[in-house]
Scaffold this motif. Structure first.
Motif, PDB file in Angstrom:
ATOM      1  N   VAL A  20      31.589  -7.133  40.332  1.00 43.60           N
ATOM      2  CA  VAL A  20      31.581  -8.470  39.743  1.00 43.60           C
ATOM      3  C   VAL A  20      32.913  -9.154  40.052  1.00 43.60           C
ATOM      4  O   VAL A  20      33.966  -8.502  40.104  1.00 43.60           O
ATOM      5  N   ARG A  21      32.872 -10.453  40.251  1.00 41.93           N
ATOM      6  CA  ARG A  21      34.100 -11.202  40.519  1.00 41.93           C
ATOM      7  C   ARG A  21      35.087 -11.056  39.367  1.00 41.93           C
ATOM      8  O   ARG A  21      34.710 -11.020  38.198  1.00 41.93           O
ATOM      9  N   LYS A  22      36.354 -11.017  39.713  1.00 49.05           N
ATOM     10  CA  LYS A  22      37.408 -10.794  38.721  1.00 49.05           C
ATOM     11  C   LYS A  22      37.404 -11.844  37.611  1.00 49.05           C
ATOM     12  O   LYS A  22      37.706 -11.522  36.467  1.00 49.05           O
ATOM     13  N   LYS A  23      37.046 -13.064  37.928  1.00 47.94           N
ATOM     14  CA  LYS A  23      37.107 -14.120  36.911  1.00 47.94           C
ATOM     15  C   LYS A  23      36.108 -13.912  35.775  1.00 47.94           C
ATOM     16  O   LYS A  23      36.248 -14.517  34.725  1.00 47.94           O
ATOM     17  N   TYR A  24      35.121 -13.038  35.946  1.00 43.57           N
ATOM     18  CA  TYR A  24      34.137 -12.767  34.888  1.00 43.57           C
ATOM     19  C   TYR A  24      34.450 -11.487  34.115  1.00 43.57           C
ATOM     20  O   TYR A  24      33.825 -11.215  33.092  1.00 43.57           O
ATOM     21  N   MET A  25      35.392 -10.702  34.579  1.00 43.31           N
ATOM     22  CA  MET A  25      35.624  -9.380  34.003  1.00 43.31           C
ATOM     23  C   MET A  25      36.119  -9.417  32.556  1.00 43.31           C
ATOM     24  O   MET A  25      35.755  -8.555  31.757  1.00 43.31           O
ATOM     25  N   VAL A  26      36.945 -10.376  32.216  1.00 42.75           N
ATOM     26  CA  VAL A  26      37.433 -10.473  30.831  1.00 42.75           C
ATOM     27  C   VAL A  26      36.274 -10.770  29.886  1.00 42.75           C
ATOM     28  O   VAL A  26      36.189 -10.185  28.798  1.00 42.75           O
ATOM     29  N   LEU A  27      35.363 -11.650  30.293  1.00 45.85           N
ATOM     30  CA  LEU A  27      34.205 -11.962  29.457  1.00 45.85           C
ATOM     31  C   LEU A  27      33.309 -10.739  29.280  1.00 45.85           C
ATOM     32  O   LEU A  27      32.777 -10.500  28.190  1.00 45.85           O
ATOM     33  N   ILE A  28      33.145  -9.972  30.338  1.00 45.86           N
ATOM     34  CA  ILE A  28      32.327  -8.756  30.262  1.00 45.86           C
ATOM     35  C   ILE A  28      32.979  -7.747  29.322  1.00 45.86           C
ATOM     36  O   ILE A  28      32.310  -7.152  28.465  1.00 45.86           O
ATOM     37  N   ALA A  29      34.279  -7.554  29.450  1.00 46.51           N
ATOM     38  CA  ALA A  29      34.989  -6.614  28.574  1.00 46.51           C
ATOM     39  C   ALA A  29      34.910  -7.073  27.118  1.00 46.51           C
ATOM     40  O   ALA A  29      34.687  -6.254  26.216  1.00 46.51           O
ATOM     41  N   LEU A  30      35.068  -8.364  26.885  1.00 47.26           N
ATOM     42  CA  LEU A  30      34.958  -8.910  25.532  1.00 47.26           C
ATOM     43  C   LEU A  30      33.562  -8.671  24.964  1.00 47.26           C
ATOM     44  O   LEU A  30      33.410  -8.220  23.821  1.00 47.26           O
ATOM     45  N   ASN A  31      32.550  -8.929  25.769  1.00 42.70           N
ATOM     46  CA  ASN A  31      31.167  -8.713  25.331  1.00 42.70           C
ATOM     47  C   ASN A  31      30.925  -7.236  25.017  1.00 42.70           C
ATOM     48  O   ASN A  31      30.340  -6.902  23.983  1.00 42.70           O
ATOM     49  N   ALA A  32      31.382  -6.349  25.869  1.00 38.46           N
ATOM     50  CA  ALA A  32      31.172  -4.915  25.657  1.00 38.46           C
ATOM     51  C   ALA A  32      31.884  -4.443  24.392  1.00 38.46           C
ATOM     52  O   ALA A  32      31.305  -3.707  23.576  1.00 38.46           O
ATOM     53  N   GLY A  33      33.112  -4.859  24.203  1.00 36.99           N
ATOM     54  CA  GLY A  33      33.871  -4.447  23.018  1.00 36.99           C
ATOM     55  C   GLY A  33      33.268  -4.985  21.731  1.00 36.99           C
ATOM     56  O   GLY A  33      33.114  -4.252  20.742  1.00 36.99           O
ATOM     57  N   LEU A  34      32.913  -6.253  21.726  1.00 33.98           N
ATOM     58  CA  LEU A  34      32.306  -6.843  20.524  1.00 33.98           C
ATOM     59  C   LEU A  34      30.920  -6.263  20.252  1.00 33.98           C
ATOM     60  O   LEU A  34      30.543  -6.074  19.086  1.00 33.98           O
ATOM     61  N   SER A  35      30.180  -5.980  21.306  1.00 27.50           N
ATOM     62  CA  SER A  35      28.859  -5.363  21.131  1.00 27.50           C
ATOM     63  C   SER A  35      29.000  -3.989  20.491  1.00 27.50           C
ATOM     64  O   SER A  35      28.198  -3.609  19.627  1.00 27.50           O
ATOM     65  N   TRP A  36      30.033  -3.243  20.891  1.00 31.83           N
ATOM     66  CA  TRP A  36      30.248  -1.933  20.277  1.00 31.83           C
ATOM     67  C   TRP A  36      30.694  -2.087  18.817  1.00 31.83           C
ATOM     68  O   TRP A  36      30.319  -1.284  17.958  1.00 31.83           O
ATOM     69  N   ALA A  37      31.471  -3.120  18.530  1.00 35.07           N
ATOM     70  CA  ALA A  37      31.868  -3.381  17.141  1.00 35.07           C
ATOM     71  C   ALA A  37      30.634  -3.679  16.286  1.00 35.07           C
ATOM     72  O   ALA A  37      30.535  -3.208  15.146  1.00 35.07           O
ATOM     73  N   VAL A  38      29.691  -4.437  16.836  1.00 34.12           N
ATOM     74  CA  VAL A  38      28.439  -4.718  16.126  1.00 34.12           C
ATOM     75  C   VAL A  38      27.689  -3.409  15.884  1.00 34.12           C
ATOM     76  O   VAL A  38      27.192  -3.159  14.778  1.00 34.12           O
ATOM     77  N   TYR A  39      27.621  -2.556  16.903  1.00 31.85           N
ATOM     78  CA  TYR A  39      26.956  -1.260  16.741  1.00 31.85           C
ATOM     79  C   TYR A  39      27.589  -0.466  15.600  1.00 31.85           C
ATOM     80  O   TYR A  39      26.889   0.066  14.734  1.00 31.85           O
ATOM     81  N   LEU A  40      28.901  -0.363  15.602  1.00 33.35           N
ATOM     82  CA  LEU A  40      29.593   0.423  14.576  1.00 33.35           C
ATOM     83  C   LEU A  40      29.322  -0.117  13.174  1.00 33.35           C
ATOM     84  O   LEU A  40      29.057   0.649  12.242  1.00 33.35           O
ATOM     85  N   ALA A  41      29.385  -1.443  13.021  1.00 36.45           N
ATOM     86  CA  ALA A  41      29.169  -2.061  11.708  1.00 36.45           C
ATOM     87  C   ALA A  41      27.735  -1.859  11.222  1.00 36.45           C
ATOM     88  O   ALA A  41      27.507  -1.448  10.078  1.00 36.45           O
ATOM     89  N   VAL A  42      26.774  -2.135  12.079  1.00 34.14           N
ATOM     90  CA  VAL A  42      25.370  -2.022  11.677  1.00 34.14           C
ATOM     91  C   VAL A  42      24.978  -0.559  11.505  1.00 34.14           C
ATOM     92  O   VAL A  42      24.240  -0.213  10.578  1.00 34.14           O
ATOM     93  N   ASN A  43      25.488   0.315  12.357  1.00 38.27           N
ATOM     94  CA  ASN A  43      25.203   1.739  12.235  1.00 38.27           C
ATOM     95  C   ASN A  43      25.683   2.266  10.873  1.00 38.27           C
ATOM     96  O   ASN A  43      24.987   3.059  10.230  1.00 38.27           O
ATOM     97  N   ALA A  44      26.847   1.822  10.438  1.00 34.32           N
ATOM     98  CA  ALA A  44      27.378   2.272   9.147  1.00 34.32           C
ATOM     99  C   ALA A  44      26.509   1.796   7.982  1.00 34.32           C
ATOM    100  O   ALA A  44      26.382   2.484   6.976  1.00 34.32           O
ATOM    101  N   LEU A  45      25.899   0.632   8.141  1.00 29.96           N
ATOM    102  CA  LEU A  45      25.090   0.060   7.057  1.00 29.96           C
ATOM    103  C   LEU A  45      23.621   0.453   7.108  1.00 29.96           C
ATOM    104  O   LEU A  45      22.996   0.659   6.067  1.00 29.96           O
TER     105      LEU A  45
END
Length: 162
Positions: A20-45
């Motif tokens: 993937v082009r470098k200019k999109y990589m920060v958005l992908i990393a942000l999406n992956a990290g936040l998606s995992w945060a959603v998993y952790l929060a919902v999994n706990a509940l």
């Protein structure tokens, strides 16, 4: 916090693997990290299945919204962010216990893997159906039958973004 960072780094790493082009990589990393945060929060509940479903929905929706804003096919932002959510650990243990002859533990890990995969599949499907329904309503509302929609980009669109 460490798991969220690991999810973001995983998304970044797979965006490199997918070219993937470098200019999109920060958005992908942000999406992956936040998606995992959603998993952790919902999994706990609400448990593992709901956590996987919610994180897949979040990942898919975030990728679609961002893709529309920056005019790239959704798959460019979604695919690398999704890979860190794949339940590789439970799949590994399933196979380990199968080959060790411990069928009880193999079955438990297999069911965990299937539950995670189905949760993700349902989450992605819900968002896909929702976005397609909204796109169809928007198309019918314009009366000209043509809208430029990057959600369902062609193979050429994906190639151009890589």
């Amino acid at each position: 916090m460490g798991q969220i960072l690991a999810g973001a780094l995983g998304g970044l790493g797979f965006s490199i693997v997918f070219g993937v082009r470098k200019k999109y990589m920060v958005l992908i990393a942000l999406n992956a990290g936040l998606s995992w945060a959603v998993y952790l929060a919902v999994n706990a509940l609400a448990g593992d299945f709901a956590g996987n479903m919610a994180s897949a929905m979040f990942c898919s929706l975030m990728a679609a919204v961002l893709a529309r804003r920056i005019k790239v096919p959704t798959v460019v932002l979604q695919m690398p962010a999704t890979v860190p959510m794949i339940p590789g650990g439970s799949l590994y243990y399933t196979m380990l216990y199968v080959f060790s002859g411990d069928m009880l533990n193999a079955k438990l890990y297999f069911l965990s893997t299937i539950r995670a995969i189905f949760g993700m599949a349902i989450g992605f499907a819900v968002v896909s159906v929702l976005l397609r329904t909204l796109a169809e309503k928007r198309t019918h509302a314009t009366h000209d039958g043509h809208t430029e929609d990057f959600h369902a980009g062609s193979r050429d669109d994906v190639h151009d973004a890589l």
